[in-house]
Design a protein around this motif. Structure first.
Motif, mmCIF file in Angstrom:
data_model
loop_
_atom_site.group_PDB
_atom_site.id
_atom_site.type_symbol
_atom_site.label_atom_id
_atom_site.label_comp_id
_atom_site.label_asym_id
_atom_site.label_seq_id
_atom_site.Cartn_x
_atom_site.Cartn_y
_atom_site.Cartn_z
ATOM 1 N N GLY A 1 0.820 -1.218 0.000
ATOM 2 C CA GLY A 1 0.000 0.000 0.000
ATOM 3 C C GLY A 1 0.851 1.264 0.000
ATOM 4 O O GLY A 1 0.614 2.197 -0.772
ATOM 5 N N THR A 2 1.875 1.279 0.844
ATOM 6 C CA THR A 2 2.759 2.446 0.913
ATOM 7 C C THR A 2 3.443 2.679 -0.426
ATOM 8 O O THR A 2 3.525 3.807 -0.911
ATOM 9 N N GLN A 3 3.921 1.601 -1.028
ATOM 10 C CA GLN A 3 4.665 1.756 -2.272
ATOM 11 C C GLN A 3 3.772 2.243 -3.405
ATOM 12 O O GLN A 3 4.220 2.961 -4.285
ATOM 13 N N ILE A 4 2.503 1.838 -3.369
ATOM 14 C CA ILE A 4 1.605 2.261 -4.440
ATOM 15 C C ILE A 4 1.225 3.728 -4.287
ATOM 16 O O ILE A 4 1.022 4.433 -5.270
ATOM 17 N N THR A 5 1.137 4.203 -3.049
ATOM 18 C CA THR A 5 0.529 5.517 -2.860
ATOM 19 C C THR A 5 1.476 6.617 -2.411
ATOM 20 O O THR A 5 1.082 7.777 -2.382
ATOM 21 N N GLU A 6 2.730 6.292 -2.071
ATOM 22 C CA GLU A 6 3.573 7.350 -1.500
ATOM 23 C C GLU A 6 3.789 8.511 -2.480
ATOM 24 O O GLU A 6 3.740 9.675 -2.087
ATOM 25 N N HIS A 7 4.000 8.187 -3.756
ATOM 26 C CA HIS A 7 4.217 9.278 -4.718
ATOM 27 C C HIS A 7 2.905 9.983 -5.046
ATOM 28 O O HIS A 7 2.875 11.171 -5.324
ATOM 29 N N ALA B 1 -7.847 8.738 1.343
ATOM 30 C CA ALA B 1 -8.085 8.759 -0.101
ATOM 31 C C ALA B 1 -7.036 7.917 -0.819
ATOM 32 O O ALA B 1 -7.340 7.201 -1.773
ATOM 33 N N ALA B 2 -5.804 7.998 -0.326
ATOM 34 C CA ALA B 2 -4.727 7.223 -0.935
ATOM 35 C C ALA B 2 -4.970 5.729 -0.758
ATOM 36 O O ALA B 2 -4.750 4.937 -1.674
ATOM 37 N N ALA B 3 -5.444 5.341 0.432
ATOM 38 C CA ALA B 3 -5.715 3.934 0.700
ATOM 39 C C ALA B 3 -6.808 3.410 -0.230
ATOM 40 O O ALA B 3 -6.721 2.289 -0.750
ATOM 41 N N ALA B 4 -7.808 4.232 -0.448
ATOM 42 C CA ALA B 4 -8.900 3.831 -1.337
ATOM 43 C C ALA B 4 -8.379 3.651 -2.763
ATOM 44 O O ALA B 4 -8.732 2.703 -3.457
ATOM 45 N N ARG B 5 -7.520 4.565 -3.162
ATOM 46 C CA ARG B 5 -6.939 4.506 -4.502
ATOM 47 C C ARG B 5 -6.054 3.258 -4.667
ATOM 48 O O ARG B 5 -6.021 2.645 -5.729
ATOM 49 N N ALA B 6 -5.369 2.889 -3.590
ATOM 50 C CA ALA B 6 -4.515 1.699 -3.644
ATOM 51 C C ALA B 6 -5.353 0.455 -3.943
ATOM 52 O O ALA B 6 -4.972 -0.375 -4.780
ATOM 53 N N LEU B 7 -6.502 0.350 -3.279
ATOM 54 C CA LEU B 7 -7.380 -0.792 -3.517
ATOM 55 C C LEU B 7 -7.849 -0.823 -4.970
ATOM 56 O O LEU B 7 -7.835 -1.855 -5.639
ATOM 57 N N VAL C 1 1.885 0.643 -9.169
ATOM 58 C CA VAL C 1 2.675 1.786 -8.687
ATOM 59 C C VAL C 1 2.807 2.827 -9.799
ATOM 60 O O VAL C 1 2.608 4.026 -9.588
ATOM 61 N N ALA C 2 3.124 2.335 -11.005
ATOM 62 C CA ALA C 2 3.334 3.249 -12.123
ATOM 63 C C ALA C 2 2.046 3.958 -12.526
ATOM 64 O O ALA C 2 2.053 5.127 -12.923
ATOM 65 N N LEU C 3 0.929 3.265 -12.383
ATOM 66 C CA LEU C 3 -0.349 3.835 -12.813
ATOM 67 C C LEU C 3 -0.932 4.842 -11.833
ATOM 68 O O LEU C 3 -1.826 5.604 -12.182
ATOM 69 N N ALA C 4 -0.438 4.828 -10.603
ATOM 70 C CA ALA C 4 -1.100 5.529 -9.504
ATOM 71 C C ALA C 4 -1.477 6.969 -9.845
ATOM 72 O O ALA C 4 -2.577 7.421 -9.549
ATOM 73 N N CYS C 5 -0.571 7.700 -10.464
ATOM 74 C CA CYS C 5 -0.830 9.117 -10.719
ATOM 75 C C CYS C 5 -1.377 9.364 -12.122
ATOM 76 O O CYS C 5 -1.333 10.490 -12.619
ATOM 77 N N GLU C 6 -1.869 8.321 -12.765
ATOM 78 C CA GLU C 6 -2.400 8.429 -14.119
ATOM 79 C C GLU C 6 -1.436 9.155 -15.056
ATOM 80 O O GLU C 6 -1.735 10.232 -15.569
ATOM 81 N N PRO C 7 -0.262 8.543 -15.279
ATOM 82 C CA PRO C 7 0.748 9.203 -16.107
ATOM 83 C C PRO C 7 0.296 9.273 -17.569
ATOM 84 O O PRO C 7 -0.546 8.487 -17.996
ATOM 85 N N ARG C 8 0.862 10.203 -18.297
ATOM 86 C CA ARG C 8 0.526 10.309 -19.718
ATOM 87 C C ARG C 8 1.430 9.434 -20.558
ATOM 88 O O ARG C 8 1.114 9.099 -21.678
ATOM 89 N N LEU C 9 2.587 9.090 -19.968
ATOM 90 C CA LEU C 9 3.494 8.176 -20.663
ATOM 91 C C LEU C 9 3.986 7.119 -19.678
ATOM 92 O O LEU C 9 4.437 7.443 -18.585
#
Lengths: 281, 338
Positions: free
Chosen positions: A108-114, A125-131, A165-173
């Motif tokens: 969970g931490t690794q997915i949401t820290e950034h 909110a971050a925890a919900a997003r991790a799920l 982890v990579a998808l978490a912030c909805e990257p454009r690339l």
């Protein structure tokens, strides 16, 4: 204007006789939503080229040319702006999830820290997003997975977590550096299919790095082939693979189908990407 | 899971403790030298009857095996014997001198951890820059300078010349110690809300603690530097950079966590050298602790006291290692489930 435009990029290590060129005059572009392949054997400069998109160059190396993301030259960004780009606009999936995930931090931490750093959202909110993300990459039982540590998961599952982890912030690339190379052959196709589905869902562009041209055929629209730090061939994937213009590309293709040189060659050996989708040729 | 881990450790500890008792007992008794000669006056020594009586009174006339058996039986009942010098139960002596040493050692450990980890990490992040070079020289100095020399110089410079710190004791002469709770004056003074005494106790403990910490600070700085450098090269640190995390967070969360296991291992070992150092430091700073007690007992061949000190030190050492082992599990989830 493309989302990513690499223009005459060179990366050299300083030394006598002008130093050693790791990457020389590489130009490539990726449009928004496009999937572009970057192929070549190890040591050809694929990963270095990809890392330069994040502004990450080897310690002490000198760069030339431009790496423009969304019109801004990444190599000229201030550290602060660079940090805002990394993970948020451009995300990276590394080759080996066993070493790329921190063994002592829970999933969970690794997915949401950034996510929390970039967007300043609350813990809840971050925890919900991790799920949500774990569900998106099809990890069974996400509620339990967020609290677990990476060593509990198989290689394929770890790579799915790294993708989350990579998808978490909805990257454009999304840059995927040999995302299946370190994985068991049986799970490689699943991870590739997942990447392809996610791209379709999110509309993000993908720069897929691999030495496996079979994987390229399945997933990428266009293809660049690198050898010894230079781009030796580029074009639409199907066309390049059907009629390679450079002998090096041809030899990579041969390696794919020739049992004599294929790594675990049996008579029916094909790359998993090819085998899984039946598109190989 | 944790319970099974702990119970296994406790069993191992009991076995270890027995080994320590046996080893200390044998070593204490094979040492050349006659306790009677060390304890009795010249006149008494010339009278064989007095010597025999003294030996019988201290149980020294029996075979070694019987002596060892008696010692074990008493030990299990919490009786460490009576010191021939202080004529008090060894346990009482340890209870009085132990906290003084604990206070000294704790301050030294805290200083070592804070300075050692801080400087080591800093040096690693500024690899080959001037800061790194400076710390390299300083830490090499800390590791190589003999403790007794450093202690004497520190007393001379900071007490006699500069007058910044008192040179001896735990409090100023005539100052009353705070009501005893832990036996550590700084802690007890705080508990009693007596700030003046706390200040004085702190002033007294700082200089000897710093001298005591010099070696471990040097050791830790060097070690932390190399283990942080190793972690910095890890893929997961590169991945953390690729996530756009600020450097401070990467160092705190990703790097430190990765480097902590080797660091804790060294802290456990460093603690042992610290215990050994207390003998010298306590002598020079007239610190009434276990080190001074050990010195006195050794010079008078006070066998029960020597045994008591050995067991005390071994016990502390075993305890520190137990704590280190448990910490491993807390830090690294892979060990916890293994």
């Amino acid at each position: 204007m493309s989302l990513l435009e690499i223009d005459g990029l060179s990366i050299r290590l300083p030394g006598r006789d002008g130093g050693k060129a790791l990457v020389e005059d590489v130009s490539l572009h990726v449009a928004a939503g496009e999937v572009v392949g970057l192929a070549g054997e190890s040591g050809s400069g694929k990963t270095l080229t990809a890392l330069s998109v994040l502004g990450m160059v080897p310690h002490g190396a000198r760069t030339g040319g431009e790496v423009r993301f969304d019109g801004r030259d990444v190599l000229a960004l201030r550290p602060r702006d660079l940090r805002e780009l990394r993970g948020a606009q451009v995300a990276m999936v590394f080759q080996d999830p066993t070493t790329a995930l921190h063994p002592m931090l829970d999933v969970g931490t690794q997915i949401t820290e950034h996510l929390r750093v970039h967007r300043g959202i609350s813990k809840r909110a971050a925890a919900a997003r991790a799920l949500e993300l774990l569900e998106q990459v099809r990890i069974p039982n996400p509620a339990e997975a967020v609290r677990a540590y990476p060593h509990r998961f198989s290689g394929g599952m770890k790579q799915r977590i790294a993708i989350a982890v990579a998808l978490a912030c909805e990257p454009r690339l999304l840059i995927a550096d040999e995302p299946t190379t370190a994985l068991d052959v049986t799970v490689q196709a699943g991870v590739l299919r997942l990447l392809d589905d996610l791209r379709a869902q999110t509309g993000m562009a993908v720069l897929l790095i691999t030495h496996d041209l079979g994987v390229m055929n399945v997933t990428s629209d266009r293809l660049y082939v690198m050898k010894a730090g230079r781009v030796v061939e580029e074009g639409r994937t199907r066309e390049v693979l059907a009629a390679p213009g450079h002998p090096y590309t041809a030899s990579l293709l041969d390696a794919l189908s020739d049992p004599g040189t294929a790594p675990e060659g049996g008579p029916d050996h094909r790359s998993p990407g090819v085998a899984a989708t039946g598109l190989g040729g | 899971m944790l319970l099974r881990f702990l119970s296994r450790r406790v069993v191992a500890t009991v076995v270890l403790a027995f080994g320590v008792v046996l080893a200390s007992f044998v070593l204490t008794n094979v040492v050349p030298g006659d306790p009677a000669a060390a304890n009795l006056g010249q006149q008494a020594l010339e009278d064989p009857e007095v010597v025999a009586a003294w030996r019988a009174a201290n149980g020294l006339d029996q075979p070694l095996v019987v002596q060892f058996g008696n010692y074990l039986v008493n030990l299990v009942q919490g009786d460490l014997g009576v010191s021939q010098q202080s004529r008090r139960p060894v346990l009482t002596d340890l209870g009085e001198f132990g906290p003084a040493s604990a206070e000294l050692a704790l301050v030294a450990v805290v200083v070592s951890l804070v300075v050692g980890i801080g400087c080591g990490t800093w040096a690693a992040l500024r690899r080959d820059r001037p800061v790194d070079q400076l710390f390299r020289v300083l830490s090499l100095g800390g590791v190589s300078v003999p403790l007794f020399w450093l202690a004497l110089i520190a007393v001379y410079v900071f007490s006699f010349q500069l007058g910044w710190f008192p040179s001896a004791g735990r409090l100023d002469p005539g100052e009353a110690p705070p009501p005893k709770v832990t036996g550590m004056y700084t802690v007890d003074a705080l508990l009693a809300g007596d700030l003046a005494t706390f200040g004085s106790a702190l002033e007294h403990v700082i200089l000897p603690a710093l001298v005591l910490a010099a070696f471990t600070v040097g050791l830790l700085t060097r070690f932390v530097r190399s283990s942080v450098l190793e972690v910095l090269g890890n893929d997961y640190v590169r991945a953390a950079h690729a996530k756009g995390l600020p450097l401070s967070l990467i160092v705190r969360r990703h790097v430190m966590r990765g480097a902590l296991i080797p660091i804790i291992t060294v802290v456990g070992t460093a603690f042992a050298s610290l215990l050994a150092g207390t003998v010298l430091v306590e002598r020079i700073f007239s610190w009434p602790g276990i080190g001074s007690y050990a010195f006195r007992s050794a010079t008078t061949l006070d066998l029960p006291a020597i045994m008591g000190v050995s067991l005390f030190v071994a016990f502390v050492y075993i305890l520190v290692n137990l704590v280190v082992d448990v910490l491993y599990g807390f830090i690294d989830p892979r060990i916890r489930t293994a």
